[in-house]
Scaffold this motif. Structure first.
Motif, PDB file in Angstrom:
ATOM      1  N   HIS A  67       1.578   0.344   7.868  1.00 23.37           N
ATOM      2  CA  HIS A  67       2.809   0.276   7.064  1.00 23.37           C
ATOM      3  C   HIS A  67       2.494   0.635   5.600  1.00 23.37           C
ATOM      4  CE1 HIS A  67       6.673  -1.885   5.863  1.00 23.37           C
ATOM      5  NE2 HIS A  67       6.026  -1.770   4.713  1.00 23.37           N
ATOM      6  N   GLU A  68       1.473  -0.020   5.054  1.00 24.85           N
ATOM      7  CA  GLU A  68       1.112   0.231   3.646  1.00 24.85           C
ATOM      8  C   GLU A  68       0.551   1.638   3.456  1.00 24.85           C
ATOM      9  OE1 GLU A  68       2.167  -1.651   1.413  1.00 24.85           O
ATOM     10  OE2 GLU A  68       2.724  -3.276   2.764  1.00 24.85           O
ATOM     11  N   HIS A  71       3.395   4.097   3.109  1.00 25.88           N
ATOM     12  CA  HIS A  71       3.908   4.102   1.725  1.00 25.88           C
ATOM     13  C   HIS A  71       2.999   4.951   0.840  1.00 25.88           C
ATOM     14  CE1 HIS A  71       7.081   1.140   1.843  1.00 25.88           C
ATOM     15  NE2 HIS A  71       6.297   0.170   2.268  1.00 25.88           N
ATOM     16  N   GLY A 113       7.804   2.861   4.776  1.00 26.20           N
ATOM     17  CA  GLY A 113       7.089   1.714   5.347  1.00 26.20           C
ATOM     18  C   GLY A 113       7.812   1.119   6.546  1.00 26.20           C
ATOM     19  N   ASN A 156      11.296  -6.392   5.905  1.00 26.14           N
ATOM     20  CA  ASN A 156      11.057  -5.540   4.731  1.00 26.14           C
ATOM     21  C   ASN A 156      12.304  -4.814   4.272  1.00 26.14           C
ATOM     22  OD1 ASN A 156       8.269  -5.347   3.526  1.00 26.14           O
ATOM     23  ND2 ASN A 156       7.796  -5.381   5.693  1.00 26.14           N
ATOM     24  N   ASP A 164      10.816  -3.629   0.428  1.00 28.58           N
ATOM     25  CA  ASP A 164      11.172  -2.212   0.583  1.00 28.58           C
ATOM     26  C   ASP A 164      12.688  -2.010   0.533  1.00 28.58           C
ATOM     27  OD1 ASP A 164       8.501  -1.713   0.868  1.00 28.58           O
ATOM     28  OD2 ASP A 164       8.556  -1.799   3.055  1.00 28.58           O
TER      29      ASP A 164
HETATM   30 ZN   LIG Z   1       6.610  -1.852   2.786  1.00 26.51          ZN
END
Ligand SMILES: [Zn+2]
Length: 372
Positions: A67-68, A71, A113, A156, A164
């Motif tokens: 996920h990170e 981004h 993300g 998120n 996010d």
């Molecule tokens: Zn995120």
């Protein structure tokens, strides 16, 4: 900065693990191996419960990292610099050094993300279906990871800054109004609202006897609240710093010391007596380096008398030098990028002032009070 472990570089991005992350890793492994899987699948052996628990926990860690990373990779593609990714107790953060300069950029960076989490959830849902008839443990693993990644995506996307969803909200308001400050204020306020809601739900759970769950929600709420407030202050500060130069923000009130003085003398005569913490080291007026409490603390106390300032200081080559007309936002960025407390302002090889994080804040406050 707190100390975190360097895991290495993945796709060009440095990945760090904060010690607090171990807590969540242990918690998830114990919940899965010791309670969740035994309750759902009593027919497995206890070894199998723990094995699948551990593997699931690792894959969950991989999911948060993915996920990170998404981004970060989208940010890099858009021309942003990513300092690192740090995984900690509440998940992960990708440290992107600059705030995005266009709403569309922020929108894509933020939504990437949750989209990646959704895709991972879909992948494990298919995994679950594939192994459903052949292997119960593998199917259970897939089911759990599909669920947790879907939850990750949904949580998120809650529209509160700095989640996010809050960034997406900010990008939309920013795009509509053209005003980043206003957009951040809206997103930060909804973030604080979500935070209070989580704390409220947490308190109710505690009173209902669900102590651990409740405490957990309160922690997350508290963390979200402080991050939302910080995010807004950061933008406010950038707004105030715009158009200000190093000369407006520096202090001319600093002390110069010679490099051949011993640390002992520096501490006794200059630090204890005059309550100064940072000194400019010069040689015939020219900047040689800077020395502060941090540099002194690196030297053992017994050696203070035999160590000169020159040996202990941060030399000029390692200092970020600021020119008198450098922009306020560049200075703030340098201070946070290098993670230093102060920077010298140099004109014609001479130090004319120093910039200190705390001082910049004080000066901004004074200017606001005077209405400048
Ligand atoms: Zn995120």
């Amino acid at each position: 900065m707190r100390s975190s472990w360097r895991l290495g570089k993945i796709l060009g991005v440095e990945v760090n693990i904060d010690p607090s992350w171990l807590v969540i890793f242990a918690l998830i492994t114990f919940t899965l191996g010791g309670s969740y899987f035994p309750r759902q699948y009593p027919s497995w052996s206890s070894g199998m419960h723990w094995l699948i628990g551990l593997v699931t926990s690792f894959l969950f860690f991989g999911s948060v990292l993915a996920h990170e990373l998404t981004h970060s990779l989208v940010a890099i593609r858009q021309g942003e610099k990513v300092r690192n990714i740090t995984l900690f107790i509440f998940g992960g953060v990708a440290q992107i050094t600059e705030e995005p300069d266009r709403p569309a950029k922020e929108f894509t960076m933020a939504i990437a993300g949750p989209l990646s989490s959704l895709m991972i959830a879909a992948f494990f849902a298919i995994w679950w279906l594939v192994f459903q008839t052949t292997s119960q443990p593998l199917a259970a693993l897939g089911r759990y990871l599909a669920m947790i990644n879907a939850i990750l995506a949904v949580f998120n996307m809650v529209p509160g800054f700095p989640l996010d969803g809050g960034r997406v909200l900010r990008a939309i308001v920013w795009g509509m109004t053209g005003n980043l400050k206003k957009a951040t204020r809206v997103a930060s306020l909804t973030g604080q609202g979500v935070a209070f809601l989580l704390i409220f739900i947490g308190l109710r759970q505690i009173f209902a006897g669900l102590f651990v769950n409740g405490l957990w929600l309160i922690f997350i709420g508290w963390f979200l609240h402080s991050a939302a407030v910080r995010g807004y202050h950061h933008v406010l500060m950038r707004e105030m710093l715009r158009g200000l130069r190093a000369e407006d923000l520096m202090t001319k009130d600093f002390e110069t010391v010679a490099g051949d003085l011993s640390l002992q003398d520096l501490v006794e005569d200059h630090i204890l007596g005059r309550h100064r913490h940072t000194f400019v080291v010069t040689d015939a007026g020219r900047l040689e380096g800077m020395v502060g409490l941090g540099d002194i603390k690196k030297v053992a106390r017994e050696q203070w008398a035999s160590t000169t300032i020159r040996q202990a200081m941060t030399p000029r080559e390692e200092l970020e030098i600021i020119a008198p007309d450098d922009d306020g936002n560049i200075i703030l960025q340098r201070l946070s990028e290098k993670d230093v407390g102060q920077l010298p302002v140099v004109e014609n090889e001479r130090v004319i002032g120093i910039l200190q994080r705390g001082n910049i804040l004080r000066r901004l406050r004074t200017r606001t009070e005077l209405g400048i």
